[in-house]
Write an enzyme that holds these catalytic residues in place. Structure first.
Site, PDB file in Angstrom:
ATOM      1  N   CYS A   1     -37.519  34.943  32.922  1.00 13.00           N
ATOM      2  CA  CYS A   1     -38.863  34.676  32.377  1.00 13.00           C
ATOM      3  C   CYS A   1     -39.680  35.957  32.516  1.00 13.00           C
ATOM      4  O   CYS A   1     -39.272  37.003  32.018  1.00 13.00           O
ATOM      5  CB  CYS A   1     -39.496  33.471  33.062  1.00 13.00           C
ATOM      6  SG  CYS A   1     -39.598  33.609  34.864  1.00 13.00           S
TER       7      CYS A   1
ATOM      8  N   ARG B   1     -40.338  30.713  36.472  1.00 12.52           N
ATOM      9  CA  ARG B   1     -39.910  29.705  35.506  1.00 12.52           C
ATOM     10  C   ARG B   1     -38.395  29.697  35.366  1.00 12.52           C
ATOM     11  O   ARG B   1     -37.784  28.637  35.197  1.00 12.52           O
ATOM     12  CB  ARG B   1     -40.583  29.961  34.150  1.00 12.52           C
ATOM     13  CG  ARG B   1     -42.067  29.678  34.133  1.00 12.52           C
ATOM     14  CD  ARG B   1     -42.735  30.146  32.844  1.00 12.52           C
ATOM     15  NE  ARG B   1     -42.837  31.597  32.759  1.00 12.52           N
ATOM     16  CZ  ARG B   1     -43.331  32.254  31.712  1.00 12.52           C
ATOM     17  NH1 ARG B   1     -43.735  31.586  30.647  1.00 12.52           N
ATOM     18  NH2 ARG B   1     -43.409  33.574  31.722  1.00 12.52           N
TER      19      ARG B   1
END
Length: 277
Positions: free
Chosen positions: A235, A240
């Site tokens: 990410c 994430r």
């Protein structure tokens, strides 16, 4: 939750409410600002600030063993404590699960639905700051098998048995944004060549809980992300993608998943690497 490959890594809101006063359980709330925590948090939760406690000034993950030991110690966590992680954002707890696994803390679980679900069910909330006596915490050697470094990411480009998985927003993937806004001077945008885009938000329901095993399997299979391949999610700063690592490895049971925690924050600053838009 029993349909997942490893359902024991999740707890639901009722389980947590039943264990709020369990001395062997420590609840951790993780966020970029302490304001939501100060307004209202799950009783007994200790606050970790992402920028102060988990990242270095250049936004790389702080993997210094001493820093991690001090963070765990001041949070009242022993090597035997069961940690329950959550944040105001649904995926935060799963990222913390990955981080604690890197340092060898095995007793960690993710609150399914996080703060969003807890609050929607009118469960108890607290405003007083949670403090606990400091412990003498000792971390294990970091587990390199949970991470992939940029040189291996670079070598994987074009391999049919490996998937580079970009879990950011479509604006980041296409090069319109650097993280959550248009790029500033010196910030390069785009994605790693050949990366498959599948935004991490597609993996949870409206209430913040994880989608079912079948829904998750169909989601990833639709993009050719199958269990027979190595998968390297990334990410911007590795958070994430740490969440997606958890989904693939613990909910779906994929055997070969490693988080590229350097992610776009690192890749975009490396000399002589390719970037696509």
């Amino acid at each position: 939750m029993s349909q997942y490959a490893h359902p024991s890594v999740l707890v639901d809101t009722q389980w947590l409410e039943n264990h709020l006063n369990d001395p062997n359980v420590r609840i951790i709330e993780v966020d970029i600002s302490p304001k939501p925590y100060k307004n209202a948090h799950i009783p007994g939760a200790v606050f970790w600030n992402i920028f102060r406690d988990l990242l270095l000034p250049d936004l790389k993950l702080n993997l210094d063993t001493g820093a991690f030991e001090r963070l765990m110690a001041r949070s009242g966590i022993t090597n035997d404590t069961t940690v329950i992680a959550y944040g105001s954002y649904p995926g935060t707890g799963a990222w913390i699960f990955w981080l604690l696994q890197v340092f060898g803390h095995e007793n960690v679980k993710v609150l399914n639905g996080g703060y969003q679900k807890w609050k929607s069910e009118d469960r108890p909330l607290a405003t007083e700051l949670s403090t606990f006596p400091a412990t003498d915490y000792r971390a294990k050697a970091t587990d390199a098998s949970l991470r992939v470094l940029h040189n291996e990411v670079q070598a994987s480009i074009g391999r049919s048995d490996c998937v580079l998985l970009d879990v950011r927003t479509i604006q980041e993937y296409c090069g319109e944004w650097f993280f959550d806004q248009p790029p500033k001077a010196g910030q390069l945008t785009g994605h790693i060549p050949g990366a498959v885009h599948l935004e991490h938000t597609l993996t949870f329901n409206e209430d913040g809980t994880f989608k079912s095993f079948k829904e998750l399997k169909n989601l990833y299979h639709s993009k050719g992300i199958t269990a027979d391949k190595e998968v390297f999610p990334y990410c911007t700063i590795g958070a994430r993608s740490g969440y997606v690592w958890f989904v693939l490895k613990y909910l779906l049971g994929y055997p070969n998943v490693r988080n590229y925690d350097g992610s776009w924050n690192e890749w975009s600053r490396l000399p002589d690497v390719a970037i696509e838009k």
